[in-house]
Motif scaffolding. Structure first.
Motif, PDB file in Angstrom:
ATOM      1  N   LYS A  56       0.822  -1.221   0.000  1.00 42.22           N
ATOM      2  CA  LYS A  56       0.000   0.000   0.000  1.00 42.22           C
ATOM      3  C   LYS A  56       0.858   1.276   0.000  1.00 42.22           C
ATOM      4  CE  LYS A  56      -4.021  -2.095   2.267  1.00 42.22           C
ATOM      5  NZ  LYS A  56      -4.064  -3.214   1.461  1.00 42.22           N
ATOM      6  N   ILE A  57       1.891   1.264  -0.842  1.00 44.06           N
ATOM      7  CA  ILE A  57       2.790   2.417  -0.955  1.00 44.06           C
ATOM      8  C   ILE A  57       2.259   3.345  -2.044  1.00 44.06           C
ATOM      9  CG2 ILE A  57       5.128   3.189  -1.462  1.00 44.06           C
ATOM     10  CD1 ILE A  57       6.052   0.372  -0.547  1.00 44.06           C
ATOM     11  N   GLU A  58       2.084   4.600  -1.680  1.00 46.19           N
ATOM     12  CA  GLU A  58       1.615   5.625  -2.606  1.00 46.19           C
ATOM     13  C   GLU A  58       2.569   6.819  -2.529  1.00 46.19           C
ATOM     14  OE1 GLU A  58      -3.206   5.004  -2.278  1.00 46.19           O
ATOM     15  OE2 GLU A  58      -2.274   6.593  -1.104  1.00 46.19           O
ATOM     16  N   GLY A  59       2.452   7.706  -3.474  1.00 48.68           N
ATOM     17  CA  GLY A  59       3.227   8.940  -3.410  1.00 48.68           C
ATOM     18  C   GLY A  59       3.515   9.521  -4.776  1.00 48.68           C
ATOM     19  N   ARG A  60       4.200  10.634  -4.745  1.00 43.63           N
ATOM     20  CA  ARG A  60       4.531  11.360  -5.974  1.00 43.63           C
ATOM     21  C   ARG A  60       6.040  11.328  -6.171  1.00 43.63           C
ATOM     22  NH1 ARG A  60       1.654  16.509  -5.645  1.00 43.63           N
ATOM     23  NH2 ARG A  60      -0.090  15.228  -6.225  1.00 43.63           N
ATOM     24  N   VAL A  61       6.461  10.674  -7.234  1.00 41.69           N
ATOM     25  CA  VAL A  61       7.874  10.592  -7.614  1.00 41.69           C
ATOM     26  C   VAL A  61       8.147  11.722  -8.598  1.00 41.69           C
ATOM     27  CG1 VAL A  61       9.634   9.177  -8.741  1.00 41.69           C
ATOM     28  CG2 VAL A  61       7.870   8.083  -7.333  1.00 41.69           C
ATOM     29  N   PHE A  62       9.220  12.457  -8.385  1.00 42.12           N
ATOM     30  CA  PHE A  62       9.593  13.518  -9.313  1.00 42.12           C
ATOM     31  C   PHE A  62      10.777  13.040 -10.142  1.00 42.12           C
ATOM     32  CE2 PHE A  62       7.069  15.734  -6.285  1.00 42.12           C
ATOM     33  CZ  PHE A  62       6.507  16.805  -6.958  1.00 42.12           C
ATOM     34  N   VAL A  63      10.584  13.035 -11.462  1.00 45.29           N
ATOM     35  CA  VAL A  63      11.622  12.607 -12.391  1.00 45.29           C
ATOM     36  C   VAL A  63      12.057  13.827 -13.195  1.00 45.29           C
ATOM     37  CG1 VAL A  63      12.195  11.064 -14.302  1.00 45.29           C
ATOM     38  CG2 VAL A  63      10.598  10.306 -12.528  1.00 45.29           C
ATOM     39  N   ARG A  64      13.364  14.046 -13.247  1.00 48.68           N
ATOM     40  CA  ARG A  64      13.930  15.180 -13.989  1.00 48.68           C
ATOM     41  C   ARG A  64      14.664  14.627 -15.205  1.00 48.68           C
ATOM     42  NH1 ARG A  64      18.913  18.926 -12.775  1.00 48.68           N
ATOM     43  NH2 ARG A  64      18.164  20.867 -13.670  1.00 48.68           N
ATOM     44  N   PHE A  65      14.462  15.285 -16.349  1.00 50.63           N
ATOM     45  CA  PHE A  65      15.104  14.827 -17.577  1.00 50.63           C
ATOM     46  C   PHE A  65      15.291  15.995 -18.522  1.00 50.63           C
ATOM     47  CE2 PHE A  65      10.536  14.149 -17.729  1.00 50.63           C
ATOM     48  CZ  PHE A  65      10.146  14.733 -18.927  1.00 50.63           C
ATOM     49  N   ILE A  66      16.087  15.757 -19.550  1.00 50.39           N
ATOM     50  CA  ILE A  66      16.297  16.772 -20.572  1.00 50.39           C
ATOM     51  C   ILE A  66      15.443  16.426 -21.784  1.00 50.39           C
ATOM     52  CG2 ILE A  66      17.956  17.773 -22.208  1.00 50.39           C
ATOM     53  CD1 ILE A  66      20.135  17.323 -20.110  1.00 50.39           C
ATOM     54  N   VAL A  67      14.687  17.412 -22.265  1.00 52.88           N
ATOM     55  CA  VAL A  67      14.030  17.282 -23.557  1.00 52.88           C
ATOM     56  C   VAL A  67      15.037  17.841 -24.556  1.00 52.88           C
ATOM     57  CG1 VAL A  67      12.078  17.899 -25.011  1.00 52.88           C
ATOM     58  CG2 VAL A  67      11.730  17.542 -22.550  1.00 52.88           C
ATOM     59  N   GLU A  68      15.544  16.959 -25.399  1.00 57.18           N
ATOM     60  CA  GLU A  68      16.593  17.327 -26.351  1.00 57.18           C
ATOM     61  C   GLU A  68      16.015  18.165 -27.491  1.00 57.18           C
ATOM     62  OE1 GLU A  68      19.727  16.818 -25.828  1.00 57.18           O
ATOM     63  OE2 GLU A  68      19.755  15.237 -24.321  1.00 57.18           O
ATOM     64  N   LYS A  69      16.906  18.724 -28.313  1.00 56.06           N
ATOM     65  CA  LYS A  69      16.489  19.556 -29.446  1.00 56.06           C
ATOM     66  C   LYS A  69      15.577  18.825 -30.413  1.00 56.06           C
ATOM     67  CE  LYS A  69      20.690  22.311 -29.732  1.00 56.06           C
ATOM     68  NZ  LYS A  69      21.756  22.729 -30.651  1.00 56.06           N
ATOM     69  N   ASP A  70      15.747  17.496 -30.515  1.00 54.99           N
ATOM     70  CA  ASP A  70      14.912  16.714 -31.424  1.00 54.99           C
ATOM     71  C   ASP A  70      13.666  16.160 -30.730  1.00 54.99           C
ATOM     72  OD1 ASP A  70      15.929  14.674 -29.834  1.00 54.99           O
ATOM     73  OD2 ASP A  70      16.725  13.505 -31.506  1.00 54.99           O
ATOM     74  N   GLY A  71      13.470  16.522 -29.440  1.00 56.35           N
ATOM     75  CA  GLY A  71      12.289  16.078 -28.700  1.00 56.35           C
ATOM     76  C   GLY A  71      12.494  14.776 -27.934  1.00 56.35           C
ATOM     77  N   SER A  72      13.635  14.139 -28.114  1.00 56.64           N
ATOM     78  CA  SER A  72      13.890  12.893 -27.387  1.00 56.64           C
ATOM     79  C   SER A  72      14.186  13.204 -25.920  1.00 56.64           C
ATOM     80  CB  SER A  72      15.048  12.120 -28.024  1.00 56.64           C
ATOM     81  OG  SER A  72      16.239  12.870 -27.957  1.00 56.64           O
ATOM     82  N   ILE A  73      14.063  12.180 -25.093  1.00 58.88           N
ATOM     83  CA  ILE A  73      14.280  12.299 -23.655  1.00 58.88           C
ATOM     84  C   ILE A  73      15.693  11.837 -23.332  1.00 58.88           C
ATOM     85  CG2 ILE A  73      13.500  11.516 -21.372  1.00 58.88           C
ATOM     86  CD1 ILE A  73      11.417  13.193 -22.897  1.00 58.88           C
ATOM     87  N   GLY A  74      16.410  12.631 -22.532  1.00 59.69           N
ATOM     88  CA  GLY A  74      17.775  12.268 -22.155  1.00 59.69           C
ATOM     89  C   GLY A  74      18.070  12.594 -20.707  1.00 59.69           C
ATOM     90  N   GLU A  75      19.153  12.050 -20.204  1.00 56.74           N
ATOM     91  CA  GLU A  75      19.657  12.305 -18.854  1.00 56.74           C
ATOM     92  C   GLU A  75      18.566  12.245 -17.790  1.00 56.74           C
ATOM     93  OE1 GLU A  75      22.709  15.180 -18.200  1.00 56.74           O
ATOM     94  OE2 GLU A  75      23.166  15.290 -20.344  1.00 56.74           O
ATOM     95  N   ILE A  76      17.922  11.124 -17.678  1.00 56.50           N
ATOM     96  CA  ILE A  76      16.839  10.937 -16.715  1.00 56.50           C
ATOM     97  C   ILE A  76      17.422  10.792 -15.315  1.00 56.50           C
ATOM     98  CG2 ILE A  76      14.903   9.457 -16.073  1.00 56.50           C
ATOM     99  CD1 ILE A  76      14.871   8.605 -19.099  1.00 56.50           C
ATOM    100  N   GLN A  77      16.880  11.577 -14.391  1.00 54.31           N
ATOM    101  CA  GLN A  77      17.339  11.563 -13.003  1.00 54.31           C
ATOM    102  C   GLN A  77      16.144  11.504 -12.066  1.00 54.31           C
ATOM    103  OE1 GLN A  77      19.365  15.291 -12.468  1.00 54.31           O
ATOM    104  NE2 GLN A  77      20.984  14.810 -13.937  1.00 54.31           N
ATOM    105  N   LEU A  78      16.382  10.943 -10.909  1.00 54.60           N
ATOM    106  CA  LEU A  78      15.366  10.933  -9.870  1.00 54.60           C
ATOM    107  C   LEU A  78      15.519  12.223  -9.073  1.00 54.60           C
ATOM    108  CD1 LEU A  78      13.161   9.185  -8.594  1.00 54.60           C
ATOM    109  CD2 LEU A  78      14.926   8.231  -7.102  1.00 54.60           C
TER     110      LEU A  78
END
Length: 141
Positions: A65-87
């Motif tokens: 019964k674990i709930e919560g809000r995880v915040f994920v930080r990432f870079i949206v690259e110039k081409d729209g791809s996702i990079g450098e994903i961090q917690l």
């Protein structure tokens, strides 16, 4: 005459190198805020629906019964791809891992723009895990 040529050549090379260095800096620079922030194709409501469809509430987190809000930080690259994903903010290792997995699998975004040009932009996404009775209800924002 030769001294003037060497001086002008040196001045031109200096300007060209400065312009090249500025271009190189722009290629790697990551903005926090830009004139036009990156956006998930279709907007926030489409992103929430996409996340709800692709997130798998971890069974162990559901059982505990674990709930919560995880915040994920990432870079949206110039081409729209996702990079450098961090917690950026953790809740539980199982929820954290699932939030990062689903962000990594996101389709390309509409990139952010500064001065009309696509640029790299940091983006922080809250991924909300909430249990709803026997079923899990996954949502963001």
């Amino acid at each position: 005459m030769m001294k003037k040529f060497v001086f002008l050549f040196g001045l031109l090379m200096c300007c060209a190198m400065s312009s090249y260095a500025q271009t190189q800096d722009e290629d790697v620079k990551v903005y926090d805020v830009v004139e036009k922030m990156p956006q998930f194709e279709g907007g926030d409501s489409v992103m929430v629906a996409w996340l709800n469809e692709h997130i798998n509430y971890p069974k162990i987190a559901e059982f505990r019964k674990i709930e919560g809000r995880v915040f994920v930080r990432f870079i949206v690259e110039k081409d729209g791809s996702i990079g450098e994903i961090q917690l950026a903010r953790s809740v539980d290792p199982w929820l954290d891992q699932e939030a990062m997995r689903v962000v990594k699998s996101m389709p390309k975004w509409i990139p952010g723009k500064q001065n009309g040009k696509p640029v790299r932009v940091w983006y922080t996404l809250p991924v909300h895990f909430k249990l709803n009775g026997a079923n899990s209800d996954k949502m963001t924002h």
